[in-house]
Design an enzyme around this catalytic site. Structure first.
Site, PDB file in Angstrom:
ATOM      1  N   GLU A 237       0.876  -1.288   0.065  1.00 58.49           N
ATOM      2  CA  GLU A 237       0.171   0.012  -0.048  1.00 58.49           C
ATOM      3  C   GLU A 237       0.828   1.150  -0.116  1.00 58.49           C
ATOM      4  O   GLU A 237       0.868   2.128   0.988  1.00 58.49           O
ATOM      5  CB  GLU A 237      -0.925  -0.151   1.106  1.00 58.49           C
ATOM      6  N   GLU A 340      -4.049  -8.903  -1.600  1.00 60.69           N
ATOM      7  CA  GLU A 340      -4.791  -8.517  -0.191  1.00 60.69           C
ATOM      8  C   GLU A 340      -6.098  -8.422  -0.196  1.00 60.69           C
ATOM      9  O   GLU A 340      -6.657  -7.264  -1.082  1.00 60.69           O
ATOM     10  CB  GLU A 340      -3.959  -7.588   0.645  1.00 60.69           C
TER      11      GLU A 340
END
Length: 490
Positions: A237, A340
């Site tokens: 991220e 994810e």
């Protein structure tokens, strides 16, 4: 001589066309003569006790039956094959490992069998691990002493208590082979502009080489422990400033880190075969990030593919599947991997909510249909609180372990994922699939053994009758409300 040359070219062209025509006729004959000798239907209903249960077999197929516009149907074209399937699995985090070792021995064995056995479980073949700590660790830690830019103190001793033995048990349960990749959440504090591992910040330019070397140290250390590392992502991220471990990279910064530091470091250490994954964040900026990095030949040569998450729906509740397809279309020589996804904000009163499982089913169908080769759930196991998590970011997992009783709870999400992972095996090829009703979605694959796997999802509150057509053969099926089905054809 010129006329002879023209004659030879013409003859070769005619011969090639003749061969192409024969091949086309051969494929058409195979489709027309498709013989289904054995079939089985497995179902899970989120609102009942039907979980990965054999609900029908020996389906009766007849010649193609054209559906009406008012009828729900799925159509499979077995002659149109697409990406090769790599696997499905989950992240083997610190939180999962710590929870696992608080279960009783019987439940530990059940857990490993339930996730990794193809026959008795759902056959996971993929795993993600973390490079030092993330939010789903009991606390922040690194593998070096603070300030050690030369990495002389590098040691994975911390992981030997829980995560490494847990991962080795998973590999053993999977038959000795598990495709493992690793992701970092943050460089050590001294390497960052904000002086801490939490709350975003950036990698200081003067530590770029040291940080790149850190990845290679990790890979070699884990492999010495008997855990082969297939690949790694650059940064988890990279556009999110989180209250937990996080680090920000613009697209240009990630590109330059890959081409100037990480890619060359992997090559120098004899690790050029490791699959490097960029982005590792949500679908919304997936196309933009991929374009910046993969359009640069010097960066792209190190990159295996692009990873993505599903949390972009915080904006308006709508997943942006179209961006997965856009990257697949623009960069067909690169791979796509879902790295994810989990259901956030753990609340035990919602643990049987059908929407939690349906989020998995819908995402997996759409991501695979848009070219994704592998799909990774987040924590494979969490405790009865949705943790442990050192910043209170508690979430759902497909399986929860009660650390007070030592017992496991298998949620609907576990079974929904299993409808894919148990039946679609590594090496399978996706088959072109279409549906005629919005509440009915589907994907299909052809396994190496020739079996055809169709996964269908009914998100509506009503049971539906639908037609399934495989090439020129049609059968009729039924799905209960809020359910998922896997059809296996041999």
């Amino acid at each position: 001589m010129f006329l002879i040359l023209l004659f030879l070219i013409g003859s070769c062209g005619e011969k090639q066309q003749e061969n192409n025509d024969k091949l086309l006729i051969s494929n058409e004959e195979k489709v027309a003569n498709l013989q289904i000798t054995k079939s089985a239907v497995y179902s899970t209903t989120a609102t009942s006790d039907v979980k990965l249960q054999l609900t029908s077999q020996n389906l009766s197929f007849s010649n193609f039956n054209q559906p009406l516009e008012t009828e729900a149907s799925i159509f499979i074209n077995t002659s149109k094959l697409h990406q090769t399937f790599l696997g499905i699995g989950a992240a083997l985090t610190d939180a999962a490992a710590e929870t696992f070792y608080k279960l009783d021995n019987e439940q530990q064995k059940l857990f490993m069998e339930a996730y990794y056995s193809v026959d008795k479980g759902i056959g996971y073949s993929l795993g993600r691990t973390i490079i030092h700590s993330c939010d789903f660790s009991s606390g922040s830690y690194t593998y070096i002493e603070e300030g050690d830019s030369d990495l002389k103190t590098f040691s994975i001793e911390h992981d030997k208590q829980f995560r490494i033995p847990f991962t080795k048990l998973a590999i053993e349960a999977a038959g000795g082979e598990l495709t493992m990749y690793a992701s970092p959440w943050s460089p050590p504090s001294f390497m960052k502009t904000n002086g801490e591992m939490l709350n975003g910040g950036k990698l200081k330019p003067e530590f770029a080489q040291s940080w790149a070397n850190y990845y290679t140290k990790f890979i070699k250390a884990y492999e010495r422990e008997g855990i082969p590392i297939w690949g790694l992502s650059v940064q988890n991220e990279p556009m999110a400033t989180q209250i937990w471990e996080s680090c920000i990279y613009t697209a240009e910064e990630e590109r330059d880190f890959v081409k100037n530091y990480l890619g060359p470091a992997l090559e120098k250490e004899g690790l050029a075969d490791k699959k490097l994954i960029v982005w590792d964040h949500n679908r919304d900026l997936l196309f933009e990030r991929a374009n910046v990095i993969l359009s640069d030949p010097e960066a792209s040569k190190y990159v295996w593919g692009t990873g993505f998450h599903w949390y972009e729906d915080w904006k308006d509740g709508t997943p942006m599947y179209k961006n997965v397809d856009a990257v697949n279309d623009a960069f067909p020589d690169k791979k796509l991997i879902f790295t994810e996804g989990c259901n956030e904000k753990y609340d035990v009163s919602r643990i049987e909510d059908p929407k939690l499982a349906e989020r998995y089913g819908k995402a997996m169908i759409n991501d695979f249909n848009n070219g994704t080769v592998a799909w990774t759930d987040w924590n494979i196991l969490l405790d009865e609180t949705g943790g442990p998590n050192h910043v209170g970011n508690l979430c759902f997992a497909p399986v929860h372990g009660d650390t007070q009783t030592g017992k496991l709870t298998f949620t609907n999400s576990y079974y929904y994922i299993g409808h894919f992972s148990k039946f679609i095996r590594p090496g399978a090829k996706r088959i072109s699939t279409g549906t005629t009703a919005n509440h009915l979605s589907a994907t299909s694959f052809k396994n190496i053994d020739g079996s055809i796997i169709i996964v269908a999802l009914n998100e509506s509150d009503k049971a539906i009758d639908y037609m399934l057509t495989v090439d020129k053969k049609t059968t009729n099926l039924n799905m209960l409300a809020r359910s998922i089905q896997t059809i296996v054809l041999n």
